[in-house]
Enzyme design. Structure first.
Site, PDB file in Angstrom:
ATOM      1  N   CYS A 242      33.018  41.329  38.414  1.00  0.00           N
ATOM      2  CA  CYS A 242      33.818  41.125  39.625  1.00  0.00           C
ATOM      3  C   CYS A 242      34.453  39.743  39.497  1.00  0.00           C
ATOM      4  CB  CYS A 242      32.919  41.187  40.863  1.00  0.00           C
ATOM      5  SG  CYS A 242      33.724  40.672  42.397  1.00  0.00           S
TER       6      CYS A 242
ATOM      7  N   TYR B 163      37.322  45.098  48.813  1.00  0.00           N
ATOM      8  CA  TYR B 163      37.640  46.361  48.153  1.00  0.00           C
ATOM      9  C   TYR B 163      36.354  47.105  47.760  1.00  0.00           C
ATOM     10  CZ  TYR B 163      42.659  45.285  47.172  1.00  0.00           C
ATOM     11  OH  TYR B 163      44.010  45.031  47.247  1.00  0.00           O
ATOM     12  N   GLY B 164      35.325  46.332  47.451  1.00  0.00           N
ATOM     13  CA  GLY B 164      34.105  46.922  46.886  1.00  0.00           C
ATOM     14  C   GLY B 164      33.435  47.943  47.781  1.00  0.00           C
TER      15      GLY B 164
ATOM     16  N   ASP C 123      44.529  40.618  43.694  1.00  0.00           N
ATOM     17  CA  ASP C 123      43.084  40.711  43.967  1.00  0.00           C
ATOM     18  C   ASP C 123      42.911  40.883  45.468  1.00  0.00           C
ATOM     19  OD1 ASP C 123      40.278  40.692  43.496  1.00  0.00           O
ATOM     20  OD2 ASP C 123      40.170  38.576  44.049  1.00  0.00           O
ATOM     21  N   SER C 124      41.691  41.211  45.865  1.00  0.00           N
ATOM     22  CA  SER C 124      41.415  41.366  47.291  1.00  0.00           C
ATOM     23  C   SER C 124      41.285  40.011  47.989  1.00  0.00           C
ATOM     24  CB  SER C 124      40.107  42.150  47.469  1.00  0.00           C
ATOM     25  OG  SER C 124      39.068  41.474  46.776  1.00  0.00           O
TER      26      SER C 124
ATOM     27  N   CYS D 258      41.066  42.062  39.342  1.00  0.00           N
ATOM     28  CA  CYS D 258      40.036  42.599  40.226  1.00  0.00           C
ATOM     29  C   CYS D 258      39.441  43.832  39.542  1.00  0.00           C
ATOM     30  CB  CYS D 258      40.680  42.991  41.556  1.00  0.00           C
ATOM     31  SG  CYS D 258      39.573  43.838  42.696  1.00  0.00           S
ATOM     32  N   ASN D 259      38.155  43.798  39.297  1.00  0.00           N
ATOM     33  CA  ASN D 259      37.506  44.938  38.626  1.00  0.00           C
ATOM     34  C   ASN D 259      37.547  46.185  39.499  1.00  0.00           C
ATOM     35  OD1 ASN D 259      35.572  43.836  36.119  1.00  0.00           O
ATOM     36  ND2 ASN D 259      36.130  42.297  37.619  1.00  0.00           N
ATOM     37  N   THR D 260      37.299  46.002  40.802  1.00  0.00           N
ATOM     38  CA  THR D 260      37.274  47.156  41.707  1.00  0.00           C
ATOM     39  C   THR D 260      38.660  47.791  41.794  1.00  0.00           C
ATOM     40  OG1 THR D 260      35.693  45.837  42.984  1.00  0.00           O
ATOM     41  CG2 THR D 260      36.413  47.917  43.954  1.00  0.00           C
TER      42      THR D 260
ATOM     43  N   HIS E  60      35.398  37.678  41.615  1.00  0.00           N
ATOM     44  CA  HIS E  60      34.817  36.671  42.517  1.00  0.00           C
ATOM     45  C   HIS E  60      33.603  35.965  41.891  1.00  0.00           C
ATOM     46  CE1 HIS E  60      37.372  38.457  45.592  1.00  0.00           C
ATOM     47  NE2 HIS E  60      36.934  37.580  46.477  1.00  0.00           N
TER      48      HIS E  60
HETATM   49  N1  DGL Z   1      37.360  40.700  43.186  1.00  0.00           N
HETATM   50  C1  DGL Z   1      36.972  42.077  43.272  1.00  0.00           C
HETATM   51  C2  DGL Z   1      36.482  42.582  41.921  1.00  0.00           C
HETATM   52  O1  DGL Z   1      36.732  41.991  40.898  1.00  0.00           O
HETATM   53  C3  DGL Z   1      35.929  42.433  44.285  1.00  0.00           C
HETATM   54  C4  DGL Z   1      35.879  41.847  45.628  1.00  0.00           C
HETATM   55  C5  DGL Z   1      35.908  42.874  46.743  1.00  0.00           C
HETATM   56  O2  DGL Z   1      34.926  43.592  46.964  1.00  0.00           O
HETATM   57  O3  DGL Z   1      36.965  42.953  47.342  1.00  0.00           O
HETATM   58  O4  DGL Z   1      35.870  43.620  41.873  1.00  0.00           O
END
Ligand code: DGL
Length: 299
Positions: A210, A66-67, A34-35, A97-99, A212
């Site tokens: 996300c 990452y977003g 993840d980020s 991490c979805n992104t 987070h």
């Molecule tokens: N945890 C990341 C997600 O699930 C997003 C956080 C980010 O923007 O880095 O998309």
């Protein structure tokens, strides 16, 4: 060697060398990426299901968030970190991490298919949200990268064709969580937008897209009307991971005792530890972690 302890005495920081040397990162049962702190919500669910799974975790805080990055840059990071795990012998990866999944899952699945590496991705739980929506009106809250990515549009076309689906880019919310701040204007803005949609479009089901956001699930649940359902993907992703892990083990594998999650932080490890401590102070359940600073080149 550096050692720190969090509020509950369960955050440990150990200095290691750069992982540019392959030997510096060991093999794990499962490698999560993840980020930042978000994937810890998935790691926590994996450990709740089976505490003996040995988890390695890249927190790519050097490139967080990452977003806001373009999808090629995010895909490159996912590829880079996934390759580090695979080179060390880890054969089950989770892009928690979805992104990161939206940008990079397809290409790393292709890259590692021949080696039989299994990769679990993360996508907004739009399917259950659509199934449980009585009004057939659903919102997906995610980062800008996820909301604008093709993967989410494809998902909608696959699982929610009979449902009006609004995508909300929650600017700044992941960053607040990354700092361990679970209240404030970014969360308020998202909640306000959701409440507006609920009153104007009858949205009655919300998918958190996300990792987070798992850490603000309770705040969102409290703020939304009782009739609005809220879905988070941390548990289903953990469940799928455990299924794959269980299948891959031979029956005489020894069950190890529970170990902390080995977190490799590409950015500032002290900042990561401080955020985790703040999340704990705010009442979040955080798994036991051992934090290793690993400065990686930003490619
Ligand atoms: N945890 C990341 C997600 O699930 C997003 C956080 C980010 O923007 O880095 O998309």
């Amino acid at each position: 060697m550096l050692f720190e302890s969090g509020r509950n005495g369960n955050v440990h920081v150990t200095a290691t060398n750069s992982i540019s040397q392959q030997a510096d990162i060991p093999q794990f049962d499962v490698g999560l990426i993840d980020s930042g702190v978000g994937g810890l919500a998935v790691a926590r669910e994996i450990q709740n299901l089976n505490s003996s799974v040995q988890i390695g975790y890249f927190a790519d805080t050097a490139v967080f968030p990452y977003g806001d990055k373009n999808s090629i840059q995010v895909a490159d990071r996912i590829d880079f970190l996934a390759t580090k795990f695979v080179e060390a012998g880890t054969r089950l990866l989770v892009i928690a991490c979805n992104t990161g999944s939206s940008a990079g899952l397809r290409s790393i699945r292709r890259k590692f298919a021949r080696e039989g590496i299994q990769i679990v991705g993360m996508e907004p739980p739009l399917k259950p949200a659509a199934i449980h929506s009585r009004n057939k009106s659903v919102a997906v809250v995610a980062t800008l990268g996820t909301v604008s990515g093709q993967a989410l549009t494809n998902l909608r076309d696959r699982v929610a064709t009979d449902t009006a689906t609004k995508f909300i880019a929650a600017s700044g919310l992941a960053s607040s969580v990354e700092r361990g701040e679970l209240t404030g204007k970014d969360l308020d803005a998202v909640l306000q937008e959701l409440l507006n949609l609920i009153s104007s479009d009858g949205v009655d089901s919300v998918a958190l897209g996300c990792s987070h956001y798992s850490f603000v699930y309770d705040q969102m649940r409290k703020a939304l009307p009782d009739g609005v359902k809220l879905f988070d993907a941390a548990f289903p992703v953990a469940k799928r991971t455990l299924e794959l892990w269980t299948k891959s083990r031979s029956s005489d594998d020894v069950i190890d005792v529970s170990n902390p999650i080995s977190v490799f932080v590409t950015g500032d490890p002290d900042g990561f530890v401080a955020s985790v401590a703040r999340l704990e102070t705010a009442g979040c359940m955080i798994p036991m972690v051992s934090v290793n600073p690993v400065p990686l080149p930003i490619n």
